[in-house]
Scaffold this motif. Structure first.
Motif, mmCIF file in Angstrom:
data_model
loop_
_atom_site.group_PDB
_atom_site.id
_atom_site.type_symbol
_atom_site.label_atom_id
_atom_site.label_comp_id
_atom_site.label_asym_id
_atom_site.label_seq_id
_atom_site.Cartn_x
_atom_site.Cartn_y
_atom_site.Cartn_z
ATOM 1 N N ALA A 18 22.197 3.807 -18.599
ATOM 2 C CA ALA A 18 20.474 5.093 -17.652
ATOM 3 C C ALA A 18 21.904 6.622 -18.157
ATOM 4 O O ALA A 18 23.035 6.863 -16.799
ATOM 5 N N VAL A 19 21.322 6.558 -19.121
ATOM 6 C CA VAL A 19 22.636 8.156 -20.207
ATOM 7 C C VAL A 19 22.354 9.236 -19.168
ATOM 8 O O VAL A 19 23.075 9.683 -18.604
ATOM 9 N N ALA A 46 25.644 7.975 -6.725
ATOM 10 C CA ALA A 46 25.389 8.609 -6.522
ATOM 11 C C ALA A 46 24.858 9.731 -5.803
ATOM 12 O O ALA A 46 24.401 11.089 -5.333
ATOM 13 N N HIS A 47 23.301 8.958 -5.187
ATOM 14 C CA HIS A 47 22.334 9.753 -4.205
ATOM 15 C C HIS A 47 23.462 10.754 -2.932
ATOM 16 O O HIS A 47 22.320 11.289 -2.315
ATOM 17 N N ARG A 54 19.234 9.309 -8.182
ATOM 18 C CA ARG A 54 18.633 7.795 -7.350
ATOM 19 C C ARG A 54 18.604 7.447 -8.349
ATOM 20 O O ARG A 54 18.397 7.258 -9.530
ATOM 21 N N GLY A 55 19.249 5.860 -8.118
ATOM 22 C CA GLY A 55 19.000 4.996 -8.886
ATOM 23 C C GLY A 55 20.219 4.744 -9.584
ATOM 24 O O GLY A 55 20.883 4.223 -10.881
ATOM 25 N N ILE A 56 21.848 5.149 -9.640
ATOM 26 C CA ILE A 56 22.597 5.379 -10.142
ATOM 27 C C ILE A 56 24.321 4.944 -9.237
ATOM 28 O O ILE A 56 24.283 5.127 -8.345
ATOM 29 N N CYS A 111 26.550 1.017 -12.529
ATOM 30 C CA CYS A 111 25.526 0.577 -11.938
ATOM 31 C C CYS A 111 24.582 0.761 -11.526
ATOM 32 O O CYS A 111 24.602 2.289 -11.181
ATOM 33 N N SER A 112 23.264 0.053 -10.638
ATOM 34 C CA SER A 112 22.126 1.120 -9.862
ATOM 35 C C SER A 112 22.346 1.583 -8.779
ATOM 36 O O SER A 112 22.147 2.709 -8.042
#
Ligand code: PLP
Length: 389
Positions: free
Chosen positions: A240-241, A201-202, A208-210, A71-72
């Motif tokens: 978002a591959v 992840a960030h 950023r964004g996953i 997800c984001s």
């Protein structure tokens, strides 16, 4: 005179993307840019890249790949965990700790608005949940508990194994926000008594964004974003591959670092030296738990030597003028008049609760930056104290 380059000491807010992460994302943008749902070779390539990333993350953190929903970020993952699980349960009580990240608080308040009872689990002066409350909090109608594993602002780690085991005995679902923990200690998530776990992840040099939500397969979890049925129908939207590829690279890097250091975060000795240098300074006191804390995290409350609290935002800006990028409180909860809600929940009075400072370390610090860190930070803190006092 040589000008010292600024030091980034704000890993818990966001960590600079690592080179292999950028390389993995570039490769994915070039070779796996198609829609993973497309039924042709380009789509298969993207779907393959996405699943390889899922498998790499799951293998590194010790759980089956099918448990992971991309997800984001951590905010969405915690919403998915609480709202997705609650949508499949009869209404009841949700318990969250008093020092949750605002993402969990926001999801909890949404459930409260839908008729769930919300109970806040108090913490002690170092930010540990008060275990004396456990049995009372797990009594019916409690159906869901969410406790932050590693507190971003004060670094305290919660005994999530004990809490999770108690939830299991009581038949209550347990979610933990592990955003600050993943990458800083070896994990075997499948073996934990946790039903839902979130990370992002960030914070570990990924994009950023996953983020990710890990959910046990026997748990009913409703969709929190509808759409094209992606991510096992739980989270619609084209995946978002490339971000997933960067996420996997970041996790693998963090795991390799832990392994090379014998299963410990190699940043901890540096953090301990920094703490040893700062603690003797007048007006500096550690916040959060001393023993059970995130290994790369140091948080203090700062006053003048005579005890007048110093405003956190001015401290941060004074330290930045001296080349140190740090933070006061969480990056996500700025400017509260009565000080940090986390420090308030820990019993700090309003003045002191506005005087928190966080320094969080990362592997990007060079050997010479590490060597000079304790002295550089002590000197800068002393100068800022003198300027603001
Ligand atoms: C403990 C914790 N949970 C959740 C989040 C939110 O994660 P994201 O920024 O990926 O939405 C953060 C980020 O600050 C965090 O520190």
């Amino acid at each position: 005179m040589a000008v010292e380059s600024p030091l980034y000491l704000d890993a818990c807010a966001a960590a600079p993307p690592a080179e292999p992460v950028i390389a993995a994302m570039l490769a994915a943008y070039q070779g796996a840019w198609a829609n993973p749902s497309s039924l042709h070779g380009f789509g298969f390539e993207a779907a393959d890249c996405l699943e390889r990333s899922r498998q790499a993350i799951a293998a590194a953190l010790g759980f089956p790949a099918s448990w992971l929903t991309f997800c984001s970020g951590g905010t969405e993952a915690s919403h998915g965990a609480l709202l997705g699980a609650a949508s499949q349960l009869p209404q009841g009580r949700l318990v969250i700790s008093a020092i949750e990240h605002p993402a969990v608080q926001a999801a909890a308040h949404q459930l409260e608005a839908r008729g769930w009872e919300l109970a806040i689990w108090p913490v002690d002066g170092v930010g540990r949940v008060d275990m004396a409350w456990l049995d009372r909090l797990l009594a019916p109608p409690t159906r869901l508990v969410s406790v932050l594993w590693g507190q971003s602002e004060v670094g305290t780690l919660q005994p999530i194994e004990t809490i999770g085991a108690a939830c299991r005995r009581a038949g209550v679902l347990f979610h933990s926000d592990a955003v600050q923990v993943v990458g800083h200690q070896p994990l075997a998530i499948e073996a934990l008594p946790v039903d839902l776990l979130t990370f992002t992840a960030h914070k570990i040099q990924g994009p950023r964004g996953i983020g990710a939500l890990v959910a046990r397969p026997d748990l009913a979890l409703g969709a929190w974003i509808g759409g094209g049925g992606q991510e096992a129908g739980r989270r619609g939207g084209t995946e978002a591959v490339a971000l997933a590829a960067g996420f996997a690279a970041a996790i693998e890097l963090a795991q390799a670092r832990l392994q090379d250091a014998g299963g410990h975060d190699p940043l901890q000795p540096l953090r301990d030296r920094l703490l040893a240098a700062l603690e003797p300074l007048a007006g500096v006191s550690l916040s959060g738990c001393r023993q059970r804390r995130l290994p790369h995290h140091l948080s203090v409350v700062l006053t003048t030597p005579s005890g007048t609290p110093l405003p956190g935002r001015q401290l941060v800006s004074g330290l930045w003028q001296r080349g140190l990028a740090v933070s006061s409180g969480t990056a996500c909860a700025r400017g509260q008049a009565s000080g940090s809600p986390v420090l308030r929940a820990m019993g700090y009075p309003p003045g002191l609760a506005g005087s928190g400072l966080r320094l969080s370390l990362g592997p990007w610090l060079t050997a010479s930056q590490r060597d000079s860190l304790p002295e550089r930070v002590s000197a800068a803190l002393g100068a800022v104290q003198a300027e603001l006092g």
